[in-house]
Design a protein around this motif. Structure first.
Motif, PDB file in Angstrom:
ATOM      1  N   ALA A   1       0.813  -1.228   0.000  1.00 34.85           N
ATOM      2  CA  ALA A   1       0.000   0.000   0.000  1.00 34.85           C
ATOM      3  C   ALA A   1       0.843   1.273   0.000  1.00 34.85           C
ATOM      4  N   GLY A   2       2.052   1.175  -0.562  1.00 34.87           N
ATOM      5  CA  GLY A   2       2.907   2.359  -0.620  1.00 34.87           C
ATOM      6  C   GLY A   2       3.637   2.667   0.667  1.00 34.87           C
ATOM      7  N   ALA A   3       3.625   1.742   1.619  1.00 35.06           N
ATOM      8  CA  ALA A   3       4.318   1.977   2.893  1.00 35.06           C
ATOM      9  C   ALA A   3       5.827   1.995   2.683  1.00 35.06           C
TER      10      ALA A   3
ATOM     11  N   GLN B   1      12.348   2.992  -4.132  1.00 35.91           N
ATOM     12  CA  GLN B   1      11.733   3.467  -5.362  1.00 35.91           C
ATOM     13  C   GLN B   1      12.194   4.893  -5.662  1.00 35.91           C
ATOM     14  N   PRO B   2      12.189   5.285  -6.935  1.00 37.20           N
ATOM     15  CA  PRO B   2      12.561   6.665  -7.261  1.00 37.20           C
ATOM     16  C   PRO B   2      11.559   7.665  -6.704  1.00 37.20           C
ATOM     17  N   ILE B   3      12.058   8.838  -6.363  1.00 36.55           N
ATOM     18  CA  ILE B   3      11.211   9.939  -5.891  1.00 36.55           C
ATOM     19  C   ILE B   3      11.164  10.982  -7.003  1.00 36.55           C
TER      20      ILE B   3
ATOM     21  N   THR C   1       1.783   5.362  -3.608  1.00 45.91           N
ATOM     22  CA  THR C   1       0.583   4.540  -3.480  1.00 45.91           C
ATOM     23  C   THR C   1       0.783   3.285  -4.323  1.00 45.91           C
ATOM     24  N   LYS C   2      -0.245   2.472  -4.401  1.00 45.70           N
ATOM     25  CA  LYS C   2      -0.165   1.276  -5.240  1.00 45.70           C
ATOM     26  C   LYS C   2       0.054   1.634  -6.705  1.00 45.70           C
ATOM     27  N   ASP C   3      -0.432   2.825  -7.094  1.00 46.77           N
ATOM     28  CA  ASP C   3      -0.438   3.189  -8.511  1.00 46.77           C
ATOM     29  C   ASP C   3       0.519   4.311  -8.882  1.00 46.77           C
ATOM     30  N   SER C   4       1.164   4.945  -7.915  1.00 46.96           N
ATOM     31  CA  SER C   4       2.021   6.083  -8.254  1.00 46.96           C
ATOM     32  C   SER C   4       3.251   6.133  -7.354  1.00 46.96           C
ATOM     33  N   LEU C   5       4.312   6.728  -7.901  1.00 44.66           N
ATOM     34  CA  LEU C   5       5.555   6.892  -7.158  1.00 44.66           C
ATOM     35  C   LEU C   5       5.466   8.094  -6.224  1.00 44.66           C
TER      36      LEU C   5
END
Length: 237
Positions: A37-39, A98-100, A125-129
């Motif tokens: 969940a993007g944690a 992950q990239p920021i 999120t699940k769909d975005s960085l």
């Protein structure tokens, strides 16, 4: 099944673990790559645990994060990169893999491969960085000064000495001539050369070379005795 509150620890391969706030007999809860969940590492989360099956006579569980209660970090240090028209930061350390995404590169005059400090303004999120803004440019990656500044920023270390430290340092310098040399040899008359590099912050290693009375060469290795000037538990200590 049940819900567990704990701290998330991410793995570079996408999965992670929730370390329960209240220890359980099953230990840390495995979270698959599609259940984070993007944690990010350090976040306090609520995870739903479901039975995974038996192994070695013990029920195994896997989980999915259902809510992020509190973010562990909102600032990262990393290296600025660019692909096509998109700028992003590769975070240092093991906390975020992950990239920021950053869009304000021109405002700070940052360049590719600069070390930068980024404030997170949009969490993943699940769909975005994740998205962030550059708040400081530390210099070119790989350079000594840039890497030192990066470590200081990453771990939020103090980069200035306080008034008490300055007072103690001045007092040590002023009273140096009164320093007792009991139990030590006085070699202040010898030629001793420091061997630290020119950009070193501490010149505390040195060597000397002389002949003894028998004509043998004697190599002296000298190391600064900092503890002789800085008492234990003092401001500088």
């Amino acid at each position: 099944s049940g819900r567990i509150v704990g701290t998330f620890r991410a793995n570079p391969r996408g999965f992670g673990f929730v370390i329960p706030r209240e220890p359980t007999s099953n230990g840390d809860l495995y979270i698959g790559p599609h259940g984070t969940a993007g944690a990010m590492t350090g976040d306090t989360v609520i995870a739903k645990a479901v039975k995974k099956g038996m192994r070695a006579g013990q029920m195994r569980y896997r989980g999915e994060i259902v809510e992020i209660l509190e973010r562990g970090r909102d600032k990262f240090v990393g290296t600025l990169k660019k692909t096509d028209s998109q700028w992003f930061v590769e975070a240092d350390g093991k906390g975020f893999f992950q990239p920021i995404i950053v869009d304000d590169v021109g405002a700070k005059r940052a360049k590719v491969d600069d070390k930068v400090v980024v404030d997170i303004v949009r969490y993943p999120t699940k769909d975005s960085l994740a998205g962030g803004v550059i708040v400081d440019v530390l210099g070119k990656a790989g350079l000594y000064d840039s890497e030192i500044k990066s470590i200081i920023a990453q771990y939020n270390l103090a980069d200035r000495f306080g008034p008490k430290c300055h007072e103690q340092a001045r007092a040590a310098a002023e009273h140096f001539a009164l320093y007792s040399a009991d139990g030590r040899d006085d070699i202040t008359g010898e030629v001793i050369i420091t061997i630290d590099p020119a950009d070193a912050k501490d010149f505390d290693d040195a060597i000397s070379l002389r002949k003894d009375v028998d004509g043998n060469w004697v190599l002296g290795v000298h190391i600064a005795d900092v503890s002789a000037f800085i008492p234990m538990d003092s401001a500088l200590d």
